[in-house]
Design an enzyme around this catalytic site. Structure first.
Site, mmCIF file in Angstrom:
data_model
loop_
_atom_site.group_PDB
_atom_site.id
_atom_site.type_symbol
_atom_site.label_atom_id
_atom_site.label_comp_id
_atom_site.label_asym_id
_atom_site.label_seq_id
_atom_site.Cartn_x
_atom_site.Cartn_y
_atom_site.Cartn_z
ATOM 1 C CB SER A 173 -0.943 -0.062 1.207
ATOM 2 O OG SER A 173 -1.989 0.842 1.091
ATOM 3 C CG ASP A 213 -6.275 -2.529 -3.817
ATOM 4 O OD1 ASP A 213 -6.884 -1.763 -3.060
ATOM 5 O OD2 ASP A 213 -5.101 -2.881 -3.617
ATOM 6 C CG HIS A 249 -5.516 -2.476 0.299
ATOM 7 N ND1 HIS A 249 -4.956 -1.957 -0.842
ATOM 8 C CD2 HIS A 249 -4.884 -1.860 1.338
ATOM 9 C CE1 HIS A 249 -4.034 -1.069 -0.510
ATOM 10 N NE2 HIS A 249 -3.969 -1.000 0.795
#
Length: 511
Positions: free
Chosen positions: A229, A451, A479
């Site tokens: 991320s 995502d 995610h």
């Protein structure tokens, strides 16, 4: 409040760690790698201290078969003026399997956020990573500057955070909007009063330079890195600054460094709308797991409207306002494993019960049962806003709120309003560099088609910007992707261990 980027495996592994540990985290199926040998009695290496208590606190019990060592690395507060004598303390944890063989080196990890703890992640991943990785690498996590144990930014009160999450996510009237703006400015000014000019020192480029100091302090060879991320942005900046110091880098859940904060927020609005549509379609086909009365989108919209005038109460005294409902929905979309939780929470709300939606929202907010928050969102604001060289104005945000409400009906307006944090943030800006990682080896960039937080469209953009990026795609939901399936694991493991790049266009199936 801007949506934070997050790594779902953190809470997933906690949930699997011990039945005695209570958590609102999602539960993901992780492979059984077999029982590891018991940890041997060891003495820490010079400069390190044994710290199994951190893993025990997080997981209920420190995993057997590992040693946990910690150290503090001092870094300049300002890498642009490294000789001024001012330093920050960066906390580092090293988890090392006692059955290591054919060791390659250290694998540095970051869970994202910004604001999430890499020290915690190192402990969690002793249960989450494939054994073939932990047998070849030490797992090294660090709390970036301003985060957790590393000179933390701590300037938001629990009461103000409660008020923020409870507030109207789409304040339509000017009076409502002004209330949100006033609270946002109050919190930002409180941070400025406490930290002054140091607020601008928590930027991503500064943290990327800290990573190089950590690598050197480890006495290791070249960098091995796994970033999730926001951790992909941190890794990308490191790759631009120190391209020749990289051995292997995996960036999972790509952030496009070239996008503005407005583009980033709109991208997330699009991503969460798409994820919610996918949840809605699943819900319609799985009524036993999603027992709501009606279409999922219509149900959420109605519940949020009703909450404006008659919010459902909770045993802890809170009211399930539209804000708390919204954040509960956001939390559940980070992983498909939480879709049944959301379905049940919405059904409970229809029946006048709010405990489940608060459990989801509190998980996202990092709020415990006593109403206390970590410094996740303090650090999140400090990093995001230091990075944001051209934040949107309040006037632009108000305009985008109306436009995005039409384009992205559930998430657009709240994502626009969330940009107020950096619009009023009273600190010096320090944007990170954007460019090619010239001289770096291939970097593996992993993207997930479903995502919500780092939409798949950003994957190729990050790979292209770096110039050496190779894309690996997971045709799944949620995610980030590693370690979700055998296909993903095969390609990522082979890259980390043997530096084998997946064939161009490789797409791993959902399961």
């Amino acid at each position: 409040m801007r949506l934070r980027l997050d790594k779902k495996v953190v809470r997933a592994v906690v949930a699997l760690a011990a039945s005695a540990l209570t958590t609102t985290g999602c539960i993901l199926p992780l492979p059984d790698f077999g029982r590891r040998p018991e940890a041997a009695a060891v003495s820490p290496e010079p400069g390190w201290r044994l710290c199994p208590e951190i893993a025990a606190d997080l997981l209920g019990k420190a995993p057997s078969g590992y040693t946990f060592e910690c150290k503090t690395v001092q870094v300049p507060q300002n890498w642009h003026k490294p000789d001024d004598g001012q330093t920050f303390d960066i906390e580092v944890m090293r988890a090392r399997a006692t059955d290591q063989r054919d060791r390659i080196g250290a694998l540095m990890v970051n869970p994202g956020g910004p604001g999430a703890s890499g020290v915690d992640l190192a402990a969690y991943l002793t249960l989450g990573l494939p054994a073939e990785i932990t047998r070849r690498f030490d797992i090294v996590g660090f709390d970036p500057r301003g985060v957790g144990r590393s000179t933390p930014v701590d300037c938001y009160t629990d009461a103000d955070l409660d008020a923020t999450f409870a507030s109207q996510p789409d304040p339509v009237t000017q009076e409502e909007f002004d209330e949100v703006l006033a609270l946002t400015k109050k919190m930002a000014d409180g941070c400025k009063a406490k930290y002054g000019d140091r607020l601008g020192l928590f930027a991503t480029e500064q943290a990327a330079r800290d990573m190089e100091a950590i690598r050197l302090s480890l006495g290791e060879g070249k960098m091995n890195y796994l970033g999730y991320s926001y951790g992909t942005l941190l890794g990308a900046v490191y790759a631009q600054l120190y391209p020749k110091e990289i051995r292997a880098m995996v960036l999972d859940g790509a952030v496009d460094p070239l996008q503005s904060s407005v583009q980033s927020s709109e991208s997330q609005a699009m991503g969460f709308e798409r994820a919610f549509d996918n949840f809605s379609a699943w819900c319609a086909k799985n009524k036993t797991q999603c027992p709501i009365d009606g279409d999922a989108r219509a149900v959420v919209e109605k519940l949020m409207q009703e909450a404006d005038t008659n919010p459902v109460g909770n045993p802890d005294g809170r009211k399930a306002t539209a804000g708390w409902i919204f954040w509960g929905v956001v939390s559940s979309l980070y992983t498909q494993a939480r879709w049944p939780d959301l379905g049940q929470a919405l059904a409970d709300l229809q029946d006048g019960k709010s405990e489940a939606i608060f459990a989801l929202a509190d998980s996202y907010a990092d709020r415990d049962a006593n109403g206390q928050y970590t410094n996740l969102f303090d650090a999140n604001a400090a990093v995001n806003c230091a990075d944001d060289g051209k934040p949107a104005s309040v006037e632009d945000i108000r305009r985008l709120q109306s436009e995005w409400r039409v384009k992205y009906p559930l998430f657009g307006a709240p994502l626009a309003v969330g940009m107020l944090t950096c619009s009023v943030w009273p600190a010096q800006r320090d944007p990170y560099p954007t460019g090619k990682a010239e001289g770096a080896p291939p970097i593996l960039v992993v993207g997930t088609k479903g995502d919500p937080a780092t939409p798949y469209e950003q994957t190729q953009k990050l790979a292209d910007m770096l110039g050496v990026g190779v894309v690996l795609t997971w045709d799944g939901e949620g995610h980030t992707a590693y370690p979700e399936t055998r296909c993903i694991n095969k390609h990522v493991n082979d890259f980390l261990i043997n530096l084998v790049v997946p064939p161009p266009g490789t797409v791993c199936p959902p399961q």
